[in-house]
Design a protein around this motif. Structure first.
Motif, PDB file in Angstrom:
ATOM      1  N   PRO A  24     -45.992  64.432 -20.656  1.00  0.00           N
ATOM      2  CA  PRO A  24     -46.444  63.416 -21.601  1.00  0.00           C
ATOM      3  C   PRO A  24     -47.698  63.895 -22.329  1.00  0.00           C
ATOM      4  CG  PRO A  24     -45.829  62.394 -19.530  1.00  0.00           C
ATOM      5  CD  PRO A  24     -45.772  63.887 -19.314  1.00  0.00           C
ATOM      6  N   VAL A  51     -50.837  58.133 -14.073  1.00  0.00           N
ATOM      7  CA  VAL A  51     -49.411  58.173 -13.753  1.00  0.00           C
ATOM      8  C   VAL A  51     -49.138  57.024 -12.802  1.00  0.00           C
ATOM      9  CG1 VAL A  51     -47.566  59.480 -12.613  1.00  0.00           C
ATOM     10  CG2 VAL A  51     -49.266  60.675 -14.019  1.00  0.00           C
ATOM     11  N   LEU A  66     -46.104  57.741 -17.921  1.00  0.00           N
ATOM     12  CA  LEU A  66     -45.153  58.323 -16.967  1.00  0.00           C
ATOM     13  C   LEU A  66     -45.009  57.469 -15.717  1.00  0.00           C
ATOM     14  CD1 LEU A  66     -43.327  60.714 -16.147  1.00  0.00           C
ATOM     15  CD2 LEU A  66     -45.358  61.804 -15.157  1.00  0.00           C
ATOM     16  N   THR A 111     -42.901  57.672 -12.006  1.00  0.00           N
ATOM     17  CA  THR A 111     -42.091  58.504 -11.122  1.00  0.00           C
ATOM     18  C   THR A 111     -41.723  57.697  -9.884  1.00  0.00           C
ATOM     19  OG1 THR A 111     -43.725  59.545  -9.622  1.00  0.00           O
ATOM     20  CG2 THR A 111     -43.610  60.400 -11.869  1.00  0.00           C
TER      21      THR A 111
END
Length: 283
Positions: A3, A60, A93, A95
């Motif tokens: 990103p 993140v 982002l 995850t």
């Protein structure tokens, strides 16, 4: 494929470290990671203390409980709350582990998905649905596991590649998990790294583990990173590039000054893989 606002070396933002980080964020820390489940709907003092960090640093979101391989329905309420949280804090982002952790309720552990073609189809559909709700591609993390299902039709690397292709998602490469699994299941960790599709790797993790026996490692995030895992990170950078890499430390958390040494080692290894003109630009 990183990103745009994410680069360098990062550290997990643990509540135990908040006071030290509020006093001064070491210059080597380029970004932070949080688990959204721990912060969504959190107001009061802790909620207010998070905001100055997300205003100043890239973040993140690393999920803990989406249970992508679980039998229960996908938690779309959590996904919508996660999207709102990420939008509020301008986080690009998300995850999540390629594992499962729930059925009728949470199991409080990350359990392995059987490596079958049926599981590929099932998990990929859930990842695509999660991406639709989040309006972002997500990165799945290779998880540590301790027992191989006897119905497996492929190895772990083949399973991950199949899921990535069918879901059209990204890969969060946990280097310590590769090492832990390579000892527990007796495979070549470097070959596993090379088997991962470099074009889909977007993010990496480093962590420590506990050695229960010569042939049994337990992924604890509660110790320093060991030398073979550092060597494997070097291998990962040669394969996929110097992608954003985070130091995980979730238990036995030492003072910030001690953790910074490992973050600095990540940054130094990244610099060693840069071309000379890139080093001059980042100096």
């Amino acid at each position: 494929m990183s990103p745009l606002n994410l680069h360098g070396a990062g550290l997990g933002l643990r509540r135990e470290l908040l006071s030290a980080l509020e006093a001064q964020v070491p210059s080597v820390i380029d970004f932070f990671e949080i688990s959204p489940e721990n912060w969504i709907d959190l107001g009061g003092t802790l909620g207010r203390r998070l905001r100055p960090f997300t205003e100043r640093y890239p973040f993140v979101c690393h999920g803990l409980s989406l249970s992508l391989g679980g039998p229960a329905a996908l938690n779309e309420v959590l996904l919508r709350k996660t999207k709102a949280f990420m939008d509020l804090h301008d986080i690009a982002l998300f995850t999540e582990h390629l594992s499962y952790c729930s059925d009728d309720g949470h199991l409080y552990d990350l359990l392995p998905i059987p490596f079958t073609s049926e599981a590929v189809t099932y998990v990929a559909a859930r990842i695509r649905r999660a991406q639709d709700i989040l309006e972002r591609k997500i990165a799945i993390e290779n998880a540590s596991f301790y027992v191989m299902a006897d119905i497996a039709e492929m190895d772990e690397a083949g399973f991950i590649n199949a899921v990535l292709e069918e879901a059209d998602c990204l890969l969060h490469l946990d280097v310590n998990n590769v090492y832990v699994n390579s000892i527990n299941h007796q495979f070549d960790a470097s070959a596993f790294i090379r088997a991962m599709p470099a074009q889909r790797v977007v993010y990496m993790h480093m962590a420590g583990h506990y050695q229960e026996a010569p042939d049994l490692l337990v992924d604890t995030h509660g110790a320093d990173v060991i030398e073979p895992v550092w060597a494997l990170l070097d291998e990962a950078y040669r394969h996929a590039g110097t992608l954003p890499t985070l130091l995980e430390r979730d238990f036995n958390i030492p003072p910030l000054s001690q953790l910074v040494g490992e973050v600095e080692r990540i940054a130094a290894l990244q610099r060693s893989h840069q071309h000379p003109h890139e080093r001059r630009q980042s100096a």
